[in-house]
Every structure is written in structure tokens, then in C-alpha cells.
Design a protein around this motif. Structure first.
Motif, PDB file in Angstrom:
ATOM      1  N   ALA A  83       0.859  -1.190   0.000  1.00 34.41           N
ATOM      2  CA  ALA A  83       0.000   0.000   0.000  1.00 34.41           C
ATOM      3  C   ALA A  83       0.885   1.226   0.000  1.00 34.41           C
ATOM      4  N   VAL A 125       0.800   5.496  -0.144  1.00 31.17           N
ATOM      5  CA  VAL A 125      -0.150   6.516   0.279  1.00 31.17           C
ATOM      6  C   VAL A 125       0.297   7.884  -0.229  1.00 31.17           C
ATOM      7  N   LEU A 157      -4.829   5.993  -1.377  1.00 34.68           N
ATOM      8  CA  LEU A 157      -4.044   4.761  -1.372  1.00 34.68           C
ATOM      9  C   LEU A 157      -3.939   4.160  -2.759  1.00 34.68           C
ATOM     10  N   ILE A 201      -9.190   5.130  -2.938  1.00 31.74           N
ATOM     11  CA  ILE A 201      -8.476   3.847  -2.965  1.00 31.74           C
ATOM     12  C   ILE A 201      -8.411   3.356  -4.400  1.00 31.74           C
ATOM     13  N   PRO A 221      -2.959  -1.201   4.437  1.00 32.96           N
ATOM     14  CA  PRO A 221      -3.321   0.177   4.065  1.00 32.96           C
ATOM     15  C   PRO A 221      -3.522   1.108   5.248  1.00 32.96           C
ATOM     16  N   ARG A 232      -1.456   4.643   5.837  1.00 30.94           N
ATOM     17  CA  ARG A 232      -2.057   5.955   6.076  1.00 30.94           C
ATOM     18  C   ARG A 232      -1.609   6.536   7.413  1.00 30.94           C
TER      19      ARG A 232
END
Lengths: 747, 747
Positions: free
Chosen positions: A178, A180, A187, A214, A239, A243
């Protein structure tokens, strides 16, 4: 030229064979942190304390009460209290349950830190046996008065049958990255290959952010088979951490984790009975299923037991049916679907029941089946049940015809002669099993087909590429609809930005539903191209024809425009566009479907049992399968070959056993026995295309699971035949130890 | 509530102020190679030999005859033989021209390797003076019989004027990262921020691949101003190398490179004349322009000289006009556009000409302007010329009204009193310049507006975010059209996948053309939401109203559905969708426009000249600018403030000088003098919204360039006033040395 039905080389292979595929672990971002999951070492316990180095994340650090929702609901049964938390907070319920996560700059350091996490537990009583578990759900499916039918029967045959706990073990474990955007928290997620749009939506709700923040990129995947790509705890953790820390986070599952972390499957105890009249005609079937779901209800909820009973009557004429399900929670890895979910189990039980019944009734087992199969004229046939939210309507087919074809083929290939020959001196046996599959689940799939100014064609499909060859199949569908060479077609799968309405690849739906969406979109692009060409050439649409990547005036070979020309004429600002017409030569279409389509088949297997060791050797294997229409027969055969391999594993070798304390006994490939090439016989394939599906424009029926569905059934039948049993073999997998037990009991 | 016209804080600022923006250099990929360009150290020469370490790439390694095409054509003038090659093969034509590239694992090593590359040249004669260059193009614009008009005139005034070579020097030099999919050769490109779709298409043609294989992601950019984001040699080299080596390739320009590599601009010699009757009424204008284009025709071709003369008549009533252009190639960095291209130059010349004429004719310079400005009633006014492929039709305005307003404001602010006071003892002067701008170039822009099931709104615009605040402006436009809070709106720019039909941000077109596309798309989404809501509520559309993010029944406050509800009802499979209706609450719309819109303004400046040093100090500065409608007045003011700063630089400080050998003399900030806060006066801004543009639904006129357009003109006028010259100041920038020269000459 039609490309549907051709044995085209797979579009995926040039990259995969040259090592240029991009799998989850092939994605990296500079500065990424590696996540490691700390998993429970006990099967059931209260967490007393966690002693961990700074920075270790536990449930206390997460938003409260995060539970992974069910993707596939069954009736209105509420499973909320059984959902799996992202991290266990107070109680752990299986060995392998995520309790904490650590992060480090590399995976080795992360593993070292994870080992420093000490968790103190108050251990609690452990439920390992299905019957000792907690009842999570109980429901029935069926129609007719089953008690009365059994009362009125001339013959009632009943067996008990256990299907062992095993699951898919894809070559590639799970992997997730993931990334960011620090400004927006948006994401980029790589690796959720199976149902990317659904997973995006689940994640957006769990994170409390808009779904458009996303972007999921499905990757190449080294096999899916149902277990990969569902929403697991790690799919939230990676994810969420990205974040929280504003850094890329990566996680790659190792094999030991995989064997305890991904969905297990299959484990069920059946008590099944059949009622017959004097002549051997089926009056009713009954099945009581005790389904072991492991510690939680995961994304599949209780769809596997529903499918088990909904599909239990199979291709037979069953006037009365009752299936009763009790879903039990035990202190083992939670369960989900594995290729041919419910059907592998139910088919094994039903076909073993028929074999036992045939002997009891003194009717040849093939004859008994032939007598009770639905005849071609009886289709479509509605069963008063529903599964996966759809009514069960068997759409088209000639079950008896396919059984006969398979028997003729087996005879031609010498199966029957060979088994007779082997019986002189060996415990050889023949198994014959008939099965019904289902595929093409809706409610919809969406596809874009677009033509570039270069003449290249792109398809944005909602499926995902799990190794099944979907890019090739959809290219063939597109090529036929557009009348272009598949070489100019590129199929892009599983990108939630490019195709935000994709349903994913599961339930053998990609070719049926996704292919039909592509078919519709390609026809729409073709029609749009004709419309624009008509303006360009100043010729009425009805005087135009599509020929070989171009649109020309009928009867005027020199007067035409290529698709590329038309695409150029669709650029914004083009004089050929009307004021509010969309630019681009591109169309998006949806294919919506209410009912599934039902392929069916026959497995015939020849085994040799070593009476001394109990080892079962599969000598020959024939799969006959009706697929409606084979887009690419080579790929259909590949699907069936792979399915048989997994079926042999599930029937003979693979099993997740636990000790009394709930400790898994199969956590490496030393313990979890996968079939290798040495365990696999030559496999004969008969792909039938006699009964196109009426419910989709391609006539396709889905070919993803039929190599596996009846493998347990056929092999169990062959072992029973080899050992000359009067009753059922009783369980799967038929390990050497269990076969020795059967030989010893001699029943 | 209307959000257009509000001083909303910029949506870009939270990320930019917290250091969370993502600029070109913020993108990295593991394993990336760093590119370094080896540039010619000589201004003109034949390459005899290149001695380089292995792996260095020269023109011989590239596909042959790669030249960067012109983006903006002028009439049908063919510039093919003057196009810049990606790498020089036989001849270099300016210091800084790319000759080779090297690659290494880090930028330092790449720089070291680049220094080992030895190139032997046969040096050739160098053209530094514009007049000594090669004629590349010659053309005229105008209308009426100019010779006769001048013959019949009572007064003819002529000046010569040189505008110096300078250009934009954005805070962030260029940066580019290309990542490649090894299987398909598909490219992800980060950093081509300005015209990403156009650059994608150029690159696809140069690479010979389908445009859909290239995904350009525009990034944050630390200023554009016209020079950044055009297609330069590096924009081919980085992606080409990534594909060739199957690795990510990154390149970041350093400042020394930037000063010789990106487009220079402005350098022109004008001989301009005005013909008047007795009363001071303009009869005709004439301008002969010698345009120094540097060594090649780059992407802008010869659009800057075209714009110079097409816009030369400005806001005045010019019955007869002739502009003649000779475009010369010299051995200096090639030229392109810099904010207010052609208008900065032409306005400076014309306004100086009017100042000189006013003195000759004995008419007050403001009175002379007022007399000759087109009156409000004369608009729309067509000039028989075209530029940027569009006919010049001045759309709307009250030029005299704005001049009067500006004079009243300057008086109110004490400008006139102050200059009078300063004149006692100082060489102070006042400059007044009037200008015409153009903006809103078509032919089209496309936008998507979509509403998520969360209620969030997304805009996929074709503009790019260069620091100008486009995200905020488009959010305000969307908010008004939809009736939602701008806080729920996210604007995504410059992603060629999300918005494949974007025109980019240049020519002050984003708000005018892009904003109008967004406006149309947002209204379409609103209408679609009403349509779906009508089905949901079972109420006729005409009985519904949009109120505060929801659609409700008129007169029934309780009966409504939110936009989020409607978006949910647009999911595929929803009962509210008709069979072939597209899913999603999203609409794409195009705004097409044939004509530009023409904002206009007045600059009034007060300067103090140090008679001893020649240094000019700008004491006060007023910009009055008619923008039609200010979407966000604070942003308009910001645009104007920044423009004035650049204008002061161009008028007084910034100059790319060369020595006789063609060696650039300004290759660091020690030599290239940028204005700092110390050089900038307080700036007064008067944003007028009296003349909405009739050609777009928002009435906006574009506000990106007017702070700069007349800065050279006003400052030159003020210096002339301060020094009491009878003739023209003769050139820009008015460096201290040149001012001392004027003082010495005393004319």
C-alpha cells in the motif's frame, strides 16, 4: 474468421514464461516498511498481557470493533457476532490468529522484532471436533415432504461421510503493498487480486474514507482457487498502517503463515440418505450437514454449506429433497471457499451414496445413474431452492448423453479392459461419478472496449488474472465481435480506476458474465464505429460493412476507413462528433444476469490400491465436461487438468489436522501433502459443447471447476470398488492409513 | 449559497504548506537509474568524435531522425528543417544542447561519468546577434493599406525597441520519472505537468507505441509560466531509456542546466510606427519584428512572434495595421513562450510608442489613449487577423471605463501627488500603460464530475496544477453547479488515464475552458441525479428541487434523497437503472469554443531613478484588470501580484546575455538577476468584473497573465517620464547600466 473456439496461445504466456509477470511481491516503493503479523500460538485463550517493543501495534491501537464483513450473505442469517476482528483484542480463537503487527525496514528485522513480542494467555477450553463446536447458524433448504417420501420408499440407503479439512495452496502466497499520498491519504494498493472493487469498497468503509481514495491494482497472481484475494485482516492492516505512518507498507506472507492464515475449506460431516422405489427410481434425497467453519465467519459467511446442500441433488431427478445445515465454530482456522466449494463435498457424498445404493439395489451403478438423471427434455428444470441469491434453474443439457459419451470414450481408451486385467492379482477399481456445476453468477459485470487512434483495441474488464487465461478468452471474444485480430487487443484487468464496476474473478463467472459484458461492449463499439464511418464516408450505415479492422462500403472494396481512422475522427474537436457526443471510440456495457448457468460432467477414474501399504495410485483419469461453448479449448483443458490435480490432492493427500489442543499439525509441506507430478496419472479430457447456455450471448457455461468437482467422488468410488466394500469409504482424504483401516475392517 | 466569487482558502494549500505536495523529484522507484545529460560546451560546431565510457548513449543509439514536433502551428509555415533533434548528431547549435546521456545508480555518479565524456568539435561561425542569424520564417499579419495610411497621416511617430532575452525561472526545475512494465513496455510517467495528454501523444508517436501504453501523471509543479512541461529532449530520452533498459529512469534538472535548457523567450527587435491625424486620432500602426528564436524551432514553433503582432494593436481603435515578422535562428538556447508571450513584448513597444507620440503631438498621454481606445459600444470588434488558429474578435469590455477607474484609484491612493512631491529633488516618474490580453483558447476541454456513494464529489479535469489554484477554482465552479460544499469536492488534474481528453493548463485557458467543461459536467450530473431521484421518490422531475446536497420534493422538506443516496442507487445492478444506462453518478462533458476571450487592464507605476547609479526603484504599482468574473478574487490577486514580480524582473533585471562566442553569461543566480522581495513595491490591485465574457457560461476571462503583460510597458514609460526623454527608452530590461547610458545621452 472466428476466434472463439480457436486454440490460440495465451496472451499471458509471453510475460509469464519470460519472468516478466508482475506479482504482488514485485512491487516496491522506496522507504517502504515491512509488516510482520504476530499470530496467536494458542487455539483458545484470553489475552492477559502483551509485552512488546515500542511501535508494535495491537488491537488497542486500532479503531474499535473492526470486523471484516461477510461478502456473500445467505438468506438473512445474521453472523455479526461471529465476524473476525482485524486483530484479536481480548480472546484468541485459533492458532495463527493475528494479535499484533510489527514494522521494520526489512522483512528479516520485522520477523526478529515479532519474535520479541510476548503474549501471556489464560488458556480456554478448545473445540477441535466439529461436533464440539459452537452452533453459529442452522438452516434448511429443500422441497417436498421428505419424511413422507422416505416412509413410502421401498428402499432407503443412508451413509455417513466426512470430508476432510483442506484448502487451496497456490504457488504464490499473498502479498500486498500500500502506497499513500501524504497529502490526501489516497491509497494505491497492489495485490488484492480477486474481487478488487469489492475489497476497495470494504476497505473504504472500514477506513471511513471515500472509495475513490483507494485505487486497487490487481496483479498477476500465482493461483487463486478461491482462497486468495478475499478480504483478510492483513488487507486492512497494510493500508491502514500506510495511512497512519504516511509511508508505503508491504507485507508478504510466508508459507507457514499461509497454511494457518488463509481460508481453510471442505470440512463437513454428512449423514445422507436416498429413498428409492422398487425399480430403483429416486423418490427423495436427504442430507444433514455438520459444517466446520473454524473460529469465525469470514467473508464467505456460510455460503459453502448453502452451496453444498443447494447443489446436492446434482443432475438427478430428485422429486423431494431436504438439506439441513448446522454451521459449527471450532478453534481452527476459519473457512471459506476453495474451488468447487460445496460441490466437491456434496458430490463426493451423493455419488458414494449412489454407489452404495446401486449395490444394495442390485443395479449397475451407471445404470442407476442413467435411470435417475434428468433427461434432456426435462430441462430447464427448476428446483425450489436458491443459492448465492439466485433461484436454482438448471438451464440446458443432456446429462444422459454426456454420461454415455464418457462411457464410450473410457471404453475406447481401454479403461474397462484395463481394470479387468488389473483385478487379476491387484486391488484395482473403477470409479464413475456424475456431477453438476454452477457458474456465471451475476448480478452483473461491466466492460469497456475502446479502439485507439493507432488501431489497437483495449478492454477494461472487471475480472482478474489469476492464471486462468482470462486475458486470452476476453481477447478472443472481442476479436470476434469487432472482426479484428486478437493480436491488437490488450485486456486490462482488475484496475479499479479503469473499471470501477468490476465484479472480480470467482465462481467461474469471468468468461460467462465478464465475457458477455465484453461481447456487448465490443458490439457497441463496432456499431459506434459504423455510425462515425457513415459520417466520414457520407454513406448510409446500412450500406456499410465491417471487414478486417475496417469499415467499407458494401460492394466497393476500395472505399473504406480503418478503425484507427474512425478513432482519430472521434477525438474531441473532430468535425465528425456532434456537440454533446462523447469523444473517443469507446463503449462501456453491462451484462446483467439473474440466473446462473449449470455445466455438468462425468469423472471416470481407475485406481490401484496397494493392499499392504494402503497407498492408492491413480492410474487413469477421464473428465468429460459440458461447457456450452469453449472459447479456447486448450485453456478449458488446462483448467480441467489443474482441477484433477487438486482433486487428487483433496481425495488422497491433503489434510489440515489438529491435535487435541488445537495445534495445527500441517504447517509445512512436510506435513501438508500436495500432489506432485508423480502422483498424477495421464488425464484424458473430453470437452463437450452440446448444450450452449441459453442465458448469455456466448452460450458459455464456465469451465473453472469441473476438473475438481467430482474428483473426491470418483476416487472414493474407485477405492470402494477396488476394496469391494459394501458400505461407504466413509471419509476423504483416503490416506494410506485410512485405506489400511478399511482393508482391516473389510466391510 | 454561491461559491463563485468567494475568497475560499485554496484547496492546494494544506498539502503545499505542510510539505506534502508531490513534485517530480518526490517520485522514486526501487532500482531506478539516474540520467544525466551531456550538453554541448560550444555554441556551434561539428561533432568530430565522442570519447565516452561504455554505456553512454549518443544520437547514434537512437532511432534515426528523431525531432520534436511543433505543438502550435502558425498558418501553414513549415518548420520541419528547424526542429530540435533529441540528441545532436552531427552539429551542435547552442551551448547546452544535449549531445549524450549517461546513466548511473545515483545522480552524483551520473554527473561524474558525464564529465568523462569528451567531445571533439570543429567549431563553426557563431550567430549571436539576431540580425546575423538565419531566417527561418517570414510572415505578415494585418489589414488595410498601411502605406497609404502612413502617407496620408498628419503625424508619424516611429521608435526602435529591443526586448531582452529572458524567461521564466520556476522555483522547481524540471524532473521526470519513467517506470516501465517489463511485460508490455507500458510507461508510467511522472512530471510532464502542463499538457500531459499532448505530451503523451507526441511520445507515443516518437516511440511508435499506442498512446494507451503511456500513462502520464501530472504532479505538483513549482511554477510553470509556460516554459515547463513542454516536450523537451529529456521527455523522450527518459521514457525511451526506461523501455530500452527495462528499468525505471529518473532525471532531475539542476539550475545551471535549467538556465540553458528550457525555453528562453522575449527577445525581439521592433521598429514600430504610428500614424495620426491632426487631432491625435490613430490612423494606422505598423510593426516590424525581428524575432530571435535561438537555435531551433521547438514546440511553440513561431507562435510567439505571431502573438506579438496579432495582439499589437491592443485595446485601441486601429483602422489599419501591418505587422511583419522575421524569425531568426541564432546560436542560443531555443525559445518558446513565457507568461504573456508576445503581449509583454508588443505592449512594451506600443505603449512606449504612444508615450513618445503623446509628447510629439502635445497631447496628454492618458488623453491620447482615451481618445484612441475602442469604446464599449464598438465591441465586439473583429480584427482581420487570426492567432493561435482563432479569429481575433475582441468580445466585450469598457476599456475607457477601466482606464478612468484606474486613474481615479491611483489618484485616491496618492500616486499623482506622490510623484509630484518626489520630482522635487529626485528623478521620479509615472508610467501608465494599457493592455489587452487573450485567454480561453479552445478548441475544447473535457471534464468528468462524479458523485460517490459517500457523497464526495470528484472532478477529473484536463488542466494541470502548476500552483495557480486550479483545484480551488474548479471546486468552486462545481460547488455552485451542484449546490454542494466545496469541502466535499476533490479535483484531480492531469492524469491521462482518468481524463484522456485534457488540453492542459496554458494560455490562461484552465478556468475559462476547463472551468466551463466542469460547469457543464456538474450540471449534467445534477440533472442525472434529479432523474434518478425522481425514480427513487416516484415523483416527477419537475416537482423536485436540489437543496444542499440533496434532492427533495418541492414543498415537502422531509421528503428527499441525498446525492450519496442517489449515487448508491446508481450502482450496477440497482433497480433504479434502466437496462442500458451507464452505472455510476458521473458525467463527462466537453466545452468547445472557437474564439478566445480578451481581458484587459491598466498598469500604473511610480519609479524613482537614482541619477548617480542608474538604479531604478519601483515605488508603487497599481494593476487594474477586467476578468469578467473572479471565481476566487484572492487567487486573481495572487496571479496579478506574481505577474508584477516577474514583470519587474523582466523590465529591470533579468537577461540572458551571451558573449561573442555564444557562451551564455547568465548560468547562475549570480548572473541571472531575479527580483526579490526587496525589489518589489507594495502592489495595489483593482479587479474589475464589469464585462463578463459572453462566450462561456461562467463569464470568466482568464486572469493568469495580466500582472505581467504591461509591466515592461509601464516601467519603461515611468523611466522615460522620470528622465524626461523625448524619444523611447529603446530597450528592456532597463538595467542600471543602460539607465546611466540614457542619462548620459540625455535625449
Amino acid at each position: 474468421m472466428t476466434f472463439i473456439g480457436e486454440r490460440l496461445p495465451r496472451k499471458e504466456d509471453p510475460r509469464l514464461l519470460r519472468g516478466l509477470g508482475r506479482f504482488g511481491d514485485d512491487q516496491d516503493r522506496p522507504g517502504q516498511l515491512w509488516m510482520r503479523v504476530v499470530r496467536s500460538p494458542v487455539a483458545h485463550g484470553r489475552i492477559v498481557s502483551i509485552s512488546a517493543p515500542p511501535g508494535v501495534i495491537t488491537a488497542a491501537d486500532l479503531p474499535s470493533d473492526l470486523r471484516i464483513p461477510v461478502r456473500l450473505k445467505v438468506q438473512d442469517i445474521d453472523l455479526d457476532e461471529f465476524l473476525q476482528p482485524v486483530l484479536a483484542s481480548q480472546t484468541v480463537r485459533y492458532v495463527g490468529e493475528p494479535v499484533a503487527v510489527v514494522l521494520a525496514d526489512d522483512p528479516y528485522e520485522a520477523e526478529d522484532i515479532a519474535e520479541q513480542v510476548e503474549i501471556e494467555f489464560d488458556e480456554l477450553p478448545v473445540a477441535v471436533e466439529t461436533g464440539d463446536g459452537q452452533l453459529a447458524a442452522e438452516f434448511e433448504l429443500g422441497y417436498g415432504d421428505v419424511e413422507q417420501a422416505f416412509q413410502n420408499a421401498d428402499h432407503v440407503v443412508e451413509i455417513e461421510f466426512d470430508v476432510g479439512r483442506h484448502s487451496a495452496v497456490p504457488l504464490e502466497p499473498r502479498a500486498l503493498l500500500a502506497d499513500v499520498d501524504p497529502a490526501t491519504g489516497a491509497l494505491q494498493i497492489f495485490g488484492m487480486t480477486k474481487v478488487p472493487v469489492f475489497n476497495r469498497d470494504v476497505l473504504s468503509r472500514m477506513l471511513g474514507i471515500d472509495e475513490n481514495l483507494i485505487h486497487v491494482h490487481a496483479m498477476d497472481a500465482g493461483g487463486g482457487f478461491g482462497v486468495r484475494g478475499e478480504f483478510y485482516p492483513e488487507d486492512f492492516l497494510v493500508p491502514w498502517l500506510a495511512r497512519k505512518l504516511c509511508k508505503p507498507v508491504k507485507w508478504v506472507e510466508d508459507r507457514a503463515e499461509h497454511l494457518v492464515a488463509v481460508n481453510h475449506s471442505r470440512q463437513q460431516r454428512h449423514v445422507a440418505a436416498a429413498a428409492f422405489d422398487k425399480t430403483g427410481t429416486l423418490l427423495a434425497l436427504r442430507d444433514e450437514v455438520l459444517h466446520d467453519n473454524g473460529a469465525y465467519a469470514r467473508t464467505h459467511g456460510i455460503i459453502v454449506p448453502e452451496l453444498t446442500v443447494a447443489m446436492f441433488p446434482g443432475p438427478y431427478r430428485v422429486p423431494v429433497f431436504n438439506g439441513r445445515i448446522r454451521v459449527m465454530l471450532t478453534n481452527k482456522t476459519p473457512c471459506g471457499t476453495y474451488r468447487a466449494p460445496g460441490r466437491f463435498e456434496g458430490t463426493a457424498v451423493r455419488e458414494q451414496l449412489l454407489d452404495v445404493a446401486a449395490d444394495r439395489l442390485g443395479i449397475d451403478r451407471v445404470e442407476l445413474r442413467r435411470k435417475n438423471l434428468l433427461a434432456a427434455g426435462e430441462l430447464p428444470h427448476t428446483r425450489e431452492m436458491s443459492t448465492l441469491g439466485t433461484d436454482v434453474v438448471l438451464d440446458s443439457g443432456d446429462y444422459i448423453g454426456l454420461l454415455d459419451k464418457a462411457m464410450v470414450e473410457a471404453d475406447r481408451l481401454g479403461y474397462f479392459a484395463e481394470v479387468e486385467k488389473l483385478r487379476a492379482g491387484r486391488q484395482a477399481g473403477l470409479g464413475v461419478a456424475m456431477f453438476l456445476e454452477k457458474s456465471g453468477l451475476g448480478p452483473q459485470e461491466t466492460a469497456d472496449v475502446m479502439i485507439s487512434p493507432s488501431g489497437d483495441v483495449r478492454v477494461h474488464s472487471g475480472g482478474t488474472s489469476l492464471g486462468q487465461g482470462i486475458e486470452t478468452a476476453l481477447a478472443q471474444v472481442t476479436a470476434d465481435a469487432l472482426g479484428v485480430d486478437p493480436a491488437v487487443i490488450t485486456v486490462i484487468n482488475g484496475d479499479t480506476n479503469l473499471q470501477p464496476f468490476g465484479g472480480g474473478s470467482w465462481a467461474s463467472r469471468s468468461t460467462v458474465v465478464g465475457g458477455s459484458a465484453v461481447h456487448r461492449a465490443a458490439l457497441a463499439v463496432r456499431q459506434r464505429a459504423v455510425e462515425i464511418a457513415s459520417r466520414m464516408l457520407e454513406v448510409a450505415e446500412e450500406d456499410l460493412e465491417v471487414r478486417n479492422g475496417a469499415i467499407g462500403v458494401k460492394g466497393a472494396p476500395g472505399s473504406s476507413v480503418t478503425f484507427a481512422d474512425v478513432a482519430k475522427a472521434c477525438r474531441p474537436g473532430s468535425p465528425h462528433l456532434l456537440p454533446d457526443e462523447p469523444a473517443g471510440l469507446t463503449e462501456r456495457r453491462r451484462f446483467e444476469v439473474e440466473h446462473m448457468t449449470y455445466p455438468y460432467g462425468v469423472h471416470i477414474v481407475l485406481v490401484d490400491v496397494d493392499a499392504a501399504t494402503g497407498q492408492v495410485k491413480v492410474l487413469r483419469y477421464l473428465v468429460a465436461y459440458e461447457v456450452g461453448r469453449a472459447i479456447n479449448p486448450t485453456m478449458v483443458e488446462g483448467q480441467l487438468l489443474g482441477g484433477v490435480a487438486q482433486g487428487v490432492g483433496g481425495a488422497l493427500l491433503e489434510e489440515f489436522r489438529y491435535d487435541d489442543a488445537g495445534q495445527p499439525q500441517a504447517v509445512t509441506f512436510m506435513d501438508y501433502l500436495m500432489p506432485t507430478a508423480a502422483e498424477l496419472p495421464p488425464i484424458d479430457i473430453l470437452v463437450a459443447q452440446d448444450a450452449p447456455a441459453p442465458g448469455n450471448p456466448l452460450g458459455v457455461k464456465g469451465a473453472g471447476e469441473g476438473g475438481l468437482t467430482a474428483a473426491g467422488a470418483a476416487i472414493a468410488g474407485a477405492i470402494r470398488d477396488a476394496l469391494g466394500l459394501t458400505g461407504s469409504v466413509g471419509c476423504l482424504p483416503m490416506t494410506a492409513e485410512r485405506v489400511r483401516g478399511l482393508i482391516k475392517e473389510g466391510k
